[in-house]
Design a protein around this motif. Structure first.
Motif, PDB file in Angstrom:
ATOM      1  N   ASN A  96       1.134  -1.635   0.263  1.00  0.00           N
ATOM      2  CA  ASN A  96       0.103  -0.189   0.025  1.00  0.00           C
ATOM      3  C   ASN A  96       1.116   1.217  -0.144  1.00  0.00           C
ATOM      4  O   ASN A  96       0.492   2.393  -0.750  1.00  0.00           O
ATOM      5  CB  ASN A  96      -0.876  -0.058   1.385  1.00  0.00           C
ATOM      6  N   GLN A  97       1.705   1.553   0.847  1.00  0.00           N
ATOM      7  CA  GLN A  97       2.851   2.485   1.361  1.00  0.00           C
ATOM      8  C   GLN A  97       3.859   2.725  -0.004  1.00  0.00           C
ATOM      9  O   GLN A  97       4.180   3.696  -0.789  1.00  0.00           O
ATOM     10  CB  GLN A  97       3.687   2.448   1.978  1.00  0.00           C
ATOM     11  N   LEU A  98       4.137   1.425  -1.079  1.00  0.00           N
ATOM     12  CA  LEU A  98       4.398   1.507  -2.362  1.00  0.00           C
ATOM     13  C   LEU A  98       3.590   2.314  -3.860  1.00  0.00           C
ATOM     14  O   LEU A  98       4.152   3.459  -4.037  1.00  0.00           O
ATOM     15  CB  LEU A  98       5.192   0.076  -2.940  1.00  0.00           C
ATOM     16  N   MET A  99       2.829   1.639  -3.481  1.00  0.00           N
ATOM     17  CA  MET A  99       1.578   2.406  -4.218  1.00  0.00           C
ATOM     18  C   MET A  99       1.519   4.288  -3.743  1.00  0.00           C
ATOM     19  O   MET A  99       1.229   4.454  -5.305  1.00  0.00           O
ATOM     20  CB  MET A  99       0.611   1.332  -4.351  1.00  0.00           C
ATOM     21  N   ARG A 100       1.043   4.216  -2.950  1.00  0.00           N
ATOM     22  CA  ARG A 100       0.947   5.678  -2.677  1.00  0.00           C
ATOM     23  C   ARG A 100       2.155   6.459  -3.086  1.00  0.00           C
ATOM     24  O   ARG A 100       2.008   7.402  -3.527  1.00  0.00           O
ATOM     25  CB  ARG A 100       0.801   5.433  -1.136  1.00  0.00           C
ATOM     26  N   ALA A 101       3.488   6.111  -2.845  1.00  0.00           N
ATOM     27  CA  ALA A 101       4.474   6.983  -2.665  1.00  0.00           C
ATOM     28  C   ALA A 101       5.117   6.530  -4.289  1.00  0.00           C
ATOM     29  O   ALA A 101       5.959   7.430  -5.263  1.00  0.00           O
ATOM     30  CB  ALA A 101       6.090   5.849  -2.087  1.00  0.00           C
ATOM     31  N   GLY A 102       4.567   6.360  -5.894  1.00  0.00           N
ATOM     32  CA  GLY A 102       5.004   6.057  -6.409  1.00  0.00           C
ATOM     33  C   GLY A 102       3.797   7.437  -7.580  1.00  0.00           C
ATOM     34  O   GLY A 102       4.145   7.391  -8.290  1.00  0.00           O
TER      35      GLY A 102
END
Length: 206
Positions: free
Chosen positions: A47-53
């Motif tokens: 979830n954090q990876l998708m938000r940071a991307g």
């Protein structure tokens, strides 16, 4: 040393069998609990990876003051766009960059979402540095490369607490099993002792 008391042997055998069963149950439970915690952490990492991307929703300030979370964002050419304070640990920084090289690309964006969207499969590994053990997720987007590391110290503390509970409860349960087996064996052997006493009395009279 041979134990002559049949009652004591029954109690020890019962405690041994119960101990093996409890140790096996405790080990399997500990592994299952740890796996569940890591799986939940992996879902948060994704979830954090998708938000940071997302360029408009990087949430970089969320990572700045937390030494247990490391964030590395690179552009398409490999130049750093953002590095959190936790990456002052050079070993962690190298781990993140190494995992970015092995990370798969994120799925392309579509104007119309598919009926069953395929979630991205980031590179998820566990790495060791002098500052601790880290769970690392990495994903390559068309314009950016994102890697996030979360320290497993909190999970390790929780698992230590669970292990301590097992270390306290299992010996207590073994004592209960041994005591119960001692009582049951005593009641079961009471007719045998009574019969033995009668035979000895008859033998003395004769």
């Amino acid at each position: 040393m041979k134990i002559r008391s049949f009652r004591l042997r029954i109690a020890l055998l019962s405690a041994t069998l119960a101990g093996i069963a409890l140790l096996g149950f405790g080990a399997i439970s500990w592994i299952q609990i740890y796996s569940a915690k890591v799986n939940r952490l992996d879902a948060d990492l994704l979830n954090q990876l998708m938000r940071a991307g997302r360029p408009r929703d990087r949430e970089q300030r969320f990572f700045e003051d937390d030494p247990k979370i490391g964030l590395l964002v690179l552009d398409s050419e490999g130049n750093p766009r953002y590095q959190s304070a936790a990456l002052s640990d050079q070993t962690l920084d190298q781990l993140l960059r190494r995992n970015l090289q092995l990370a798969p690309p994120a799925p392309p964006r579509r104007e119309l979402p598919p009926i069953r969207p395929i979630p991205p499969r980031p590179q998820l590994v566990t790495g060791q540095t002098p500052t601790g053990t880290w769970r690392i997720g990495a994903l390559n987007f068309p314009e950016t490369q994102v890697a996030i590391a979360i320290n497993l110290h909190a999970i390790d503390q929780e698992m230590d607490g669970i292990r301590n509970i097992f270390l306290i409860s299992i010996p207590g349960m073994l004592l209960l099993v041994a005591g119960g087996a001692w009582i049951v064996a005593g009641r079961a052997l009471r007719p045998v002792r009574q019969l033995t006493g009668v035979i000895q009395k008859v033998t003395l009279v004769m």
